[in-house]
Design a protein around this motif. Sequence first.
Motif, short mmCIF file in Angstrom:
data_model
loop_
_atom_site.label_atom_id
_atom_site.label_comp_id
_atom_site.label_asym_id
_atom_site.label_seq_id
_atom_site.Cartn_x
_atom_site.Cartn_y
_atom_site.Cartn_z
N PHE A 9 28.85 18.48 -26.23
CA PHE A 9 27.47 18.77 -25.83
C PHE A 9 26.57 18.32 -26.99
O PHE A 9 26.62 18.91 -28.06
N GLU A 10 25.76 17.29 -26.75
CA GLU A 10 24.86 16.85 -27.83
C GLU A 10 23.53 17.60 -27.73
O GLU A 10 22.80 17.47 -26.75
N HIS A 11 23.24 18.37 -28.76
CA HIS A 11 22.02 19.20 -28.83
C HIS A 11 20.93 18.35 -29.49
O HIS A 11 21.18 17.72 -30.52
N VAL A 12 19.70 18.35 -28.91
CA VAL A 12 18.62 17.58 -29.55
C VAL A 12 17.60 18.50 -30.24
O VAL A 12 16.55 18.03 -30.67
N TYR A 13 17.92 19.80 -30.29
CA TYR A 13 17.13 20.74 -31.09
C TYR A 13 15.63 20.63 -30.86
O TYR A 13 14.87 20.47 -31.80
N HIS A 14 15.25 20.72 -29.59
CA HIS A 14 13.82 20.93 -29.33
C HIS A 14 13.41 22.21 -30.08
O HIS A 14 12.35 22.29 -30.68
N GLN A 15 14.31 23.18 -30.04
CA GLN A 15 14.15 24.37 -30.87
C GLN A 15 15.45 24.61 -31.63
O GLN A 15 16.53 24.31 -31.12
N GLN B 165 18.55 16.69 -35.73
CA GLN B 165 19.97 17.07 -35.80
C GLN B 165 20.40 17.30 -37.24
O GLN B 165 21.18 18.21 -37.53
N SER B 166 19.85 16.50 -38.15
CA SER B 166 20.24 16.69 -39.55
C SER B 166 19.61 17.99 -40.11
O SER B 166 20.26 18.71 -40.86
N HIS B 167 18.39 18.32 -39.69
CA HIS B 167 17.80 19.60 -40.12
C HIS B 167 18.61 20.78 -39.58
O HIS B 167 18.84 21.78 -40.27
N ASN C 31 15.12 8.07 -33.95
CA ASN C 31 15.06 8.50 -35.37
C ASN C 31 14.67 9.97 -35.47
O ASN C 31 15.22 10.71 -36.28
N TRP C 32 13.70 10.37 -34.66
CA TRP C 32 13.27 11.77 -34.69
C TRP C 32 14.42 12.69 -34.27
O TRP C 32 14.60 13.78 -34.81
N LYS C 33 15.19 12.23 -33.27
CA LYS C 33 16.33 13.05 -32.83
C LYS C 33 17.32 13.23 -33.97
O LYS C 33 17.77 14.34 -34.26
N PHE D 1 11.10 20.19 -36.83
CA PHE D 1 10.36 18.98 -36.43
C PHE D 1 10.84 17.89 -37.38
O PHE D 1 11.34 18.18 -38.48
N PRO D 2 10.73 16.61 -36.95
CA PRO D 2 11.37 15.55 -37.73
C PRO D 2 10.95 15.50 -39.20
O PRO D 2 11.77 15.21 -40.08
N GLU D 3 9.69 15.80 -39.48
CA GLU D 3 9.17 15.64 -40.86
C GLU D 3 9.49 16.84 -41.75
O GLU D 3 9.12 16.84 -42.93
N LEU D 4 10.15 17.84 -41.22
CA LEU D 4 10.52 19.03 -42.01
C LEU D 4 11.35 18.60 -43.23
O LEU D 4 12.19 17.71 -43.12
#
Length: 379
Positions: free
Chosen positions: A290-296, A265-267, A259-261, A358-361
């Motif tokens: 290439f699936e990006h998980v946006y650590h940053q 990705q949606s942000h 869910n956090w991923k 971050f997920p809660e953004l």
Amino acid sequence: MTSHPQVPSPLEPVPQLDLAAQYAAIGGEIRTAVERVMASQHYVLGREGAALEEEIAKLCGVAHGVGLASGTDALILALRACGVQPGDEVLLPPFTFVATGSAVSALGAKPVFADIRPDTYNMDPAELERRVTPRTRAVIVVHLYGLPADMDPILAMAKARKLPVIEDNAQAIGASYKGRRTGSLGDVACLSFYPTKNLGAYGDAGMVVTNSADIAARVRTLRNHGQSEKYLSSEPGWNSRLDEIQAAILRVKLRHLSNWKRARQSHAAEYDRLFVQIPGVMPPLAPEGFEHVYHQYTIRIEQRDALHKFLSERKIGSTVYYPYPLHLQPLYSTLGHKAGDFPHAERAAQEVLSLPIFPELRKEQIASVVETIAEFLKC
Ligand SMILES: Cc1ncc(COP(=O)(O)O)c(C=O)c1O
């Protein structure tokens, strides 16, 4: 240089990362898990660690996981398990967190850098070909910011030369490349559960994941004083065990990771959508497959330092990962590199800026970050 107004805009502050928001959401589950470990009074090498190893290995699509004290230890032990010896050369990108290089140095091996691609910030396979020598013993590929490196040409080159490939997957847990999870692409992969990572512990922790039973067995021995059985050591190792409290916390968080991923990705998609209107900002690239998980979420902009200051005056978090490429670090002065040796890494170090993700953004916070950047560019 353009001067910018000193008056902060009235937009709301946005932190770079908000771990308190995450704790507010899952604190109850975490406390239950920690309490379970304390009730068991079993703190090292127990059920939680073993279960986490299985769960993370499954997530990465491999057979084995070995829990360790940090991502740095994961790199050091993976290199040792791949047979890297003092004096050997190890190929790696110069644009990464210093741990990727210092793990090589910790073994007395020599880091040999291969420049990155300017669009993905990951190792350029063509550069790798140019830097390989008869003394090369292994390749470390970094999936920087959560984007997989272009593995197929790297794996083909490594296979042709019988070189083991180690994935530094510290920033990309859950990402995938052409349908395969990062962590399953090379011979062995290293994970960091440093608290700010996409899956972060409440302290230091790491793991090695691999399909090789031999590598897993060797790392298991090395993490526990080289003991092949209790009180019988066959080689020098040390203590790099993942403790039960961290493992229990990570198991709780792992249940939320997909869910956090999706939230990250949606942000990122929302940032991308808004940045289309803003010339002068290069959003991160995620090539097809290439699936990006946006650590940053890392943008590129020429006036990076001025923007960094402008955002901080307006209480918007942003961070430069990383301002100094490895070949120009004082640590590596003895390697004899100079500015200009790895131009793409050097330019990235001057132009990248990671924005809040971050997920809660919230959507309004994303809009606020982008509006502030638009305001900066108009000044
Ligand atoms: C790319 C990369 N490699 C290695 C590490 C080292 O991990 P740790 O801090 O868990 O030792 C990190 C994280 O800090 C990292 O981002």
